[in-house]
Structures are given as structure tokens and as C-alpha cells.
Design a protein around this motif. Structure first.
Motif, short mmCIF file in Angstrom:
data_model
loop_
_atom_site.label_atom_id
_atom_site.label_comp_id
_atom_site.label_asym_id
_atom_site.label_seq_id
_atom_site.Cartn_x
_atom_site.Cartn_y
_atom_site.Cartn_z
N ASN A 224 17.13 -66.15 48.60
CA ASN A 224 16.10 -67.04 49.17
C ASN A 224 14.88 -66.22 49.59
O ASN A 224 14.09 -66.64 50.44
N TYR A 225 14.72 -65.03 48.99
CA TYR A 225 13.68 -64.10 49.47
C TYR A 225 12.27 -64.70 49.38
O TYR A 225 11.50 -64.69 50.34
N SER A 226 11.98 -65.26 48.22
CA SER A 226 10.60 -65.71 47.96
C SER A 226 10.12 -66.71 49.02
O SER A 226 9.00 -66.62 49.51
N VAL A 237 14.81 -61.03 54.71
CA VAL A 237 14.14 -59.78 54.30
C VAL A 237 15.11 -58.61 54.45
O VAL A 237 16.17 -58.74 55.08
N THR A 238 14.73 -57.46 53.88
CA THR A 238 15.67 -56.33 53.86
C THR A 238 15.74 -55.57 55.18
O THR A 238 16.74 -54.95 55.48
N ARG A 239 14.61 -55.53 55.92
CA ARG A 239 14.46 -54.64 57.09
C ARG A 239 14.72 -53.18 56.70
O ARG A 239 15.29 -52.40 57.46
N LEU A 240 14.30 -52.87 55.51
CA LEU A 240 14.48 -51.49 55.02
C LEU A 240 13.28 -50.59 55.36
O LEU A 240 13.33 -49.38 55.15
N GLY A 340 11.10 -52.24 67.92
CA GLY A 340 10.41 -51.31 67.02
C GLY A 340 10.12 -51.93 65.67
O GLY A 340 9.76 -51.22 64.71
N TYR A 341 10.24 -53.25 65.56
CA TYR A 341 10.02 -53.92 64.27
C TYR A 341 9.31 -55.24 64.57
O TYR A 341 9.44 -55.80 65.64
N MET A 342 8.54 -55.72 63.59
CA MET A 342 7.99 -57.07 63.67
C MET A 342 8.00 -57.62 62.26
O MET A 342 7.70 -56.91 61.31
N HIS A 343 8.38 -58.89 62.17
CA HIS A 343 8.45 -59.56 60.88
C HIS A 343 7.05 -59.63 60.24
O HIS A 343 6.05 -59.80 60.94
N ASN A 344 7.00 -59.53 58.91
CA ASN A 344 5.70 -59.47 58.22
C ASN A 344 4.79 -60.65 58.53
O ASN A 344 3.61 -60.48 58.80
N ARG A 345 5.32 -61.88 58.50
CA ARG A 345 4.49 -63.06 58.77
C ARG A 345 3.85 -62.94 60.15
O ARG A 345 2.67 -63.24 60.36
N LEU A 374 8.92 -48.63 64.24
CA LEU A 374 9.83 -47.64 63.65
C LEU A 374 9.43 -47.34 62.21
O LEU A 374 9.72 -46.28 61.69
N ASP A 375 8.77 -48.31 61.56
CA ASP A 375 8.39 -48.11 60.16
C ASP A 375 6.93 -47.67 60.01
O ASP A 375 6.38 -47.72 58.90
N ALA A 376 6.30 -47.23 61.11
CA ALA A 376 4.86 -46.90 61.06
C ALA A 376 4.56 -46.02 59.84
O ALA A 376 5.11 -44.93 59.71
N ASP A 377 3.71 -46.54 58.99
CA ASP A 377 3.44 -45.86 57.73
C ASP A 377 1.93 -45.84 57.54
O ASP A 377 1.28 -46.88 57.61
N ILE A 378 1.41 -44.65 57.31
CA ILE A 378 -0.05 -44.53 57.32
C ILE A 378 -0.71 -45.41 56.26
O ILE A 378 -1.75 -46.03 56.52
C1 FAD Z 1 -0.78 -55.65 60.38
C2 FAD Z 1 0.34 -55.13 59.50
C3 FAD Z 1 0.81 -53.84 59.70
C4 FAD Z 1 1.85 -53.35 58.88
N1 FAD Z 1 2.31 -52.07 59.08
C5 FAD Z 1 3.30 -51.57 58.30
C6 FAD Z 1 3.79 -50.26 58.51
O1 FAD Z 1 3.34 -49.51 59.36
N2 FAD Z 1 4.83 -49.85 57.71
C7 FAD Z 1 5.36 -50.63 56.74
O2 FAD Z 1 6.30 -50.20 56.06
N3 FAD Z 1 4.88 -51.86 56.49
C8 FAD Z 1 3.87 -52.36 57.26
N4 FAD Z 1 3.40 -53.64 57.03
C9 FAD Z 1 3.88 -54.38 55.86
C10 FAD Z 1 5.10 -55.28 56.09
O3 FAD Z 1 4.91 -56.08 57.22
C11 FAD Z 1 6.40 -54.51 56.25
O4 FAD Z 1 6.55 -53.59 55.21
C12 FAD Z 1 7.61 -55.44 56.24
O5 FAD Z 1 7.49 -56.43 57.23
C13 FAD Z 1 8.86 -54.63 56.44
O6 FAD Z 1 9.98 -55.46 56.57
P1 FAD Z 1 11.10 -55.45 55.45
O7 FAD Z 1 11.51 -54.07 55.14
O8 FAD Z 1 12.15 -56.40 55.91
O9 FAD Z 1 10.30 -56.07 54.22
P2 FAD Z 1 10.83 -56.73 52.87
O10 FAD Z 1 10.19 -58.06 52.77
O11 FAD Z 1 12.29 -56.67 52.78
O12 FAD Z 1 10.15 -55.83 51.75
C14 FAD Z 1 10.79 -54.67 51.19
C15 FAD Z 1 9.84 -53.50 51.30
O13 FAD Z 1 8.62 -53.75 50.59
C16 FAD Z 1 7.53 -53.15 51.27
N5 FAD Z 1 6.62 -54.21 51.74
C17 FAD Z 1 6.92 -55.49 52.02
N6 FAD Z 1 5.82 -56.17 52.38
C18 FAD Z 1 4.80 -55.29 52.33
C19 FAD Z 1 3.41 -55.37 52.59
N7 FAD Z 1 2.83 -56.53 52.94
N8 FAD Z 1 2.63 -54.27 52.45
C20 FAD Z 1 3.19 -53.08 52.07
N9 FAD Z 1 4.52 -52.95 51.80
C21 FAD Z 1 5.31 -54.03 51.93
C22 FAD Z 1 8.11 -52.42 52.48
O14 FAD Z 1 8.34 -51.07 52.11
C23 FAD Z 1 9.40 -53.17 52.71
O15 FAD Z 1 10.36 -52.43 53.42
C24 FAD Z 1 2.37 -54.15 57.85
C25 FAD Z 1 1.88 -55.46 57.66
C26 FAD Z 1 0.88 -55.94 58.49
C27 FAD Z 1 0.36 -57.33 58.27
#
Ligand code: FAD
Length: 481
Positions: A224-226, A237-240, A340-345, A374-378
Motif C-alpha cells: 500500500n506504499y503508493s 513507509v520503510t523508516r529506513l 528523531g524522525y518525522m513522517h515525510n508528509r 536521526l536521518d539528517a542528510d545534507i
Molecule cells: C523538509 C524536509 C526535510 C527532509 N530532510 C531529510 C533528511 O534530512 N534526510 C532524509 O533522509 N530525508 C529527508 N527528507 C525526505 C523524506 O522526508 C525522508 O527521506 C523520509 O520521510 C524518510 O522516511 P522513510 O525512510 O520511511 O521513507 P520511505 O518512504 O520509506 O522512502 C525510502 C527512502 O527513500 C528516500 N526518500 C523518500 N522520500 C524522499 C524525499 N522526499 N527526498 C529524498 N529522499 C527520499 C529516503 O532515503 C527514504 O529512506 C526531508 C523531507 C522534507 C520535506
């Protein structure tokens, strides 16, 4: 036969033994190997406090994996990588250093200098791919970097192979430095023990934890990812991301497994394609970072250099502490602080609120996220902040101002996410959770909510903020850049 000089494997953001090309190549050389991690933080992009916790545990996991699976110790040092490498090389006569490539401007500059200094003393440096599926110079449009995501991704899909990941090397003749520090000596753990306990409850840093999370995703979330990826209370989501950031797992391992699951018919084309595209967004961010290095602190779209950001300390503090009066924003900011995490939406909603409702500079938000994620990525953090603000490459248009009330109703329809992170509103009926200030007095009373006391009134009116942001943006368009 004369014995070869030892080899150094320098671990940085690739703390894994599987699918680590640099490690495999270093081991295949057949000489003694010295596995080394140097805590060498330049102040400009020093890791935030949350990520240091992850690094500590990821290093512990790497140390265990190296020891148990390869009979190889991990050496730890702290200080200037250049000075440490030179002194280690002088002590052990190593003549080759392997590492995985890095792409941020300060990292590429450091690595270039380091490589030159090692080559000067006759040590060969072998840098390998490890952090990305495609190197930034492999995905170009007639020799130029892509500025728009969709063609970038189309090219990636057509030209970047998803090869089988490498297994962990079987064993190595590991070397231990008598002067190696312990991981504890790096003092990476957070002083807030409550926060550490919360991190422990939610995460398992390291390679094994990453592989487990990936497999869980294919059981629980992938089908149901999409659709589900937009709903913060679902496990879709993966939270990877923290694992990917520290290199506990490679993007190739993730995508290879996703492709395998797709080929086995366990996830359909729609979900597979969406998942692939999100991994590709990360690659796109790295490509932009590499080709346009000034984006770390300057807007990709120069017109925004003149944007009239406001100095609003009270607004900033309310945003940071999850006290804006908009429950969906506050839920996100508290989730960030506590896990240390926040959902993308919700990252999009909270970032839009800071830059558009409060007109606070995106760099302020980026720095706050940097310290707490925790995932802070430049690359992803910088480019995502610019994307939401509207000043990045292929960005959301500035006039797309997320409405925090509608976002809550649409993506948290049962209010589970808000109730979890804003418990003082948990007794409110769902119909009033997105905008409690509009709830009738008796309903607020029944739910134990006293606005202005147990939960704040909105710090800014949505309709007013929207008009103000649009006015600021219109002014910008007439300002020459
Ligand atoms: C304001 C803002 C700041 C963000 N800062 C970071 C950050 O510091 N580090 C970070 O890894 N992601 C960041 N993101 C992107 C995204 O929110 C996260 O990668 C995602 O929420 C991680 O959760 P997940 O691993 O469950 O994602 P999933 O949906 O499971 O996606 C799998 C992987 O795909 C990559 N990914 C997914 N969505 C994005 C995206 N929109 N942009 C780039 N890569 C993505 C990530 O590596 C993620 O782990 C940011 C997004 C926003 C809007």
C-alpha cells in the motif's frame, strides 16, 4: 614470496560489511587489513545530537559484525583524518587506502586534499561507489546536470543497472592498533537519558536492524506504499532513512530487494514504481548537491535571495516546541523531538508552516531538523527544505501553501496521529481535532481542553498568513535578482 604492505579500509558513512564495495576490494587485495573509523567532525556540518546517538550504535554494530563474521577488529580514532592516516601509515607501513565516496562540497574538498597528501608519500587511494546507485556524473543530460526530477529519474531507470549486492567478505587478516580508542571514548551518546530510551524503543541502528526493517516493509507496508505513504499513522513507509544515512544499508541492497519482490509478484507495479521514485529523489538531491555545491546555504533559485524573511523568535520557538496551535504541525514537531524522525508528509506541512505561515527563513528550519533528525542528510534535508519553500530545483511552486487544517483532515482522517503526539487534545471528537479553536465551548470543556491554557490558540491566522505570504512572493517577482 614477499608479504604485501597492509591495506587501510577507512569507514565513514558506510558502516556495513555487506555490499560495501570498498571493503570487499580492500579484503580482496589479500594483505593485512586495518579497518579504521575516525571521528573527524568539521564544525560546519557537524552531526546533530540525535545522529551522534545513531553513530554510536551503528559503530557498535559494525564492530560486532566485523569481529563475528570476518574476525577483524575495528580501530577507532578521533581528530584530523589526514594527521591520523599519516601517523597510522608511518606505524604500519600501509600502502593503500580504500574508502567509499562522499559528495557534499566540504567532503569532496577534504577527500581531494587527503588523496593528494597520501599520494605524495606513495600511498594509493582507491575510492569506490557505495552511497548512491548512480554517481552524480553518470546521470547527465548531454553532459549537463538535470534540474528537473522526472527526466532525471527516467534516465536513471533506463541506464542505471540494479546489480546484485555483494555479500560480506568471509574473513580478513585484521590488524588492531594498540592506540585505538573505544567507541565509548568518542562520547557520542546524548546526555538526555529519556530521549536515548525513546530512541532505543523505536530504532535498532546497524546492518541487522536495517535488513530487518526492509523485510518488515515488504510484509507490512509495500503493498500500500503508493497511497499509504501519505498517512502518518499508517506503517506504509520503510523508516529506513537513518540507516541509509549512516550507510547501515546501501540503496542498491534496498532496490535490488524491491525489484526481486516485484518480480515475484509480491508488490505491484504502482507501489514498486513509487518506491523506486522516492529512492531516486534521494539520488536527485545528491546530484544537485554535487553539481551546485552552493545549495547547502544558498537558494537554487537566485530570485529568493531577496525574499523578505522575518525575524520572528517567538514564532520560531512555538514551531520548534510544537506549540503553534495547529495540531498537525505540533504533532509533527513533537514526533521529531521525541523520536528523531518525522513522517515525510508532515515534514512538508511543518516546513511550509515555518516558511510560509511564519515567513521564517528556510535555513532556520533546516538547521533545527539537522540537529534533531536521526536521518539528517545534507542533500535530502537541504534540497527538501528548498523544495517546500519553492526556492529549489523543480520545487513546489511558492504559492502552494499547505493548509494545516485541510492537511490534517485529509491525511489524519481519524486523528490517530494528532492524538498520539498532542495528548492534551486526545479527548476531542475527530471533527474538531484539526481546528480546536473552532470547537464549541461545551465540547472543549468535555474534552478537558482549555484554549490558551492546556493548548495554545493558533499563533497566526491561516487566511491572513496565506495572503501575507503571497504578497511577499509577488514582491519578490518584481525584484531583480
Ligand atoms: C523538509 C524536509 C526535510 C527532509 N530532510 C531529510 C533528511 O534530512 N534526510 C532524509 O533522509 N530525508 C529527508 N527528507 C525526505 C523524506 O522526508 C525522508 O527521506 C523520509 O520521510 C524518510 O522516511 P522513510 O525512510 O520511511 O521513507 P520511505 O518512504 O520509506 O522512502 C525510502 C527512502 O527513500 C528516500 N526518500 C523518500 N522520500 C524522499 C524525499 N522526499 N527526498 C529524498 N529522499 C527520499 C529516503 O532515503 C527514504 O529512506 C526531508 C523531507 C522534507 C520535506
Amino acid at each position: 614470496m614477499t608479504e604485501q604492505n597492509p591495506t587501510i579500509m577507512l569507514f565513514r558513512e558506510d558502516l556495513r560489511i555487506q555490499d560495501n564495495i570498498a571493503l570487499t576490494c580492500a579484503v580482496e587485495r589479500g594483505s593485512k587489513i586495518l579497518c579504521l573509523f575516525v571521528d573527524d567532525e568539521k564544525s560546519l556540518f557537524a552531526r546533530g545530537s540525535a545522529q551522534k546517538w545513531w553513530l554510536h550504535h551503528s559503530l557498535k554494530a559494525l564492530e560486532r559484525e566485523l569481529q563475528n563474521k570476518m574476525d577483524c577488529p575495528l580501530n577507532i580514532k578521533s581528530g584530523s583524518t589526514q594527521e591520523i592516516l599519516h601517523s597510522v601509515i608511518a606505524a604500519c607501513q600501509a600502502d593503500r587506502v580504500f574508502w567509499s565516496r562522499r559528495y557534499a562540497p566540504h567532503q569532496t574538498a577534504t577527500d581531494k586534499e587527503l588523496k593528494a597528501s597520501l599520494e605524495k608519500i606513495g600511498v594509493k587511494v582507491v575510492s569506490c561507489k557505495g552511497r548512491l546507485l548512480a554517481e552524480p556524473w553518470e546521470t547527465l543530460n548531454d553532459g549537463n546536470p538535470y534540474r528537473v526530477f522526472t527526466p532525471f529519474w527516467k534516465r536513471m531507470k533506463a541506464h542505471v543497472p540494479i546489480d546484485q549486492p555483494l555479500p560480506a567478505p568471509k574473513s580478513a587478516h585484521g590488524m588492531k592498533l594498540p592506540t585505538s580508542l573505544s567507541i565509548e571514548d568518542l562520547r557520542l551518546l546524548h546526555s538526555n537519558s529519556e530521549l536515548c530510551a525513546s530512541f532505543h524503543a523505536n530504532w535498532q541502528p546497524g546492518e541487522a536492524g536495517a535488513c530487518q526493517r526492509l523485510q518488515q516493509f515488504f510484509v507490512n507496508g509495500a503493498s500500500n506504499y503508493s497511497k499509504g505513504r501519505d498517512f502518518p499513522s499508517l506503517s506504509s513507509v520503510t523508516r529506513l532513512s537513518p540507516h541509509i544515512q549512516m550507510g547501515d544499508i546501501s540503496p542498491r541492497q534496498i532496490l535490488f530487494e524491491a525489484t526481486r519482490q516485484f518480480e515475484l509478484g509480491r508488490i505491484d507495479n504502482k507501489n514498486y514504481t513509487k518506491f523506486y521514485s522516492e529512492i531516486a529523489w534521494r539520488e536527485f538531491s545528491y546530484s544537485l548537491l554535487y553539481h551546485f555545491p552552493s545549495v547547502t546555504d544558498e537558494e537554487f533559485r537566485p530570485a529568493f535571495k531577496h525574499f523578505p524573511w522575518q525575524d520572528n523568535r517567538a514564532g520560531q520557538l512555538a514551531w520548534e516546541s510544537g506549540q503553534t496551535g495547529y495540531p498537525i504541525v505540533d504533532a509533527g514537531m513533537r514526533e521529531l523531538r521525541q523520536t528523531g524522525y518525522m513522517h515525510n508528509r508532515i515534514r512538508m506541512v511543518t516546513a511550509s508552516f515555518l516558511t510560509k505561515h511564519l515567513l521564517i527563513d528556510w535555513r532556520v528550519g533546516m538547521k533545527h531538523f539537522w540537529d534533531l533528525l536521526l536521518d539528517a542528510d545534507i542533500a535530502s534535508n537541504t534540497l527538501s527544505w528548498q523544495w517546500v519553500t519553492g526556492c529549489g530545483a523543480d520545487a513546489a511552486p511558492y504559492f502552494r501553501i499547505f493548509n494545516p487544517i485541510l492537511q490534517a483532515r485529509k491525511f489524519d482522517p481519524d486523528g490517530d496521529y494528532i492524538r498520539r503526539w498532542v495528548p492534551e487534545l486526545s479527548q476531542l471528537p475527530t471533527s474538531h481535532l484539526a481546528d480546536p479553536w473552532l470547537a464549541p465551548t461545551d465540547i472543549l470543556e468535555d474534552a478537558g481542553v482549555r484554549l490558551g491554557e492546556t493548548y495554545p490558540y493558533p499563533i497566526v491566522d491561516h487566511a491572513f498568513a496565506r495572503v501575507r505570504a503571497m504578497d511577499a512572493y509577488r514582491g519578490l517577482k518584481t525584484t531583480p535578482s
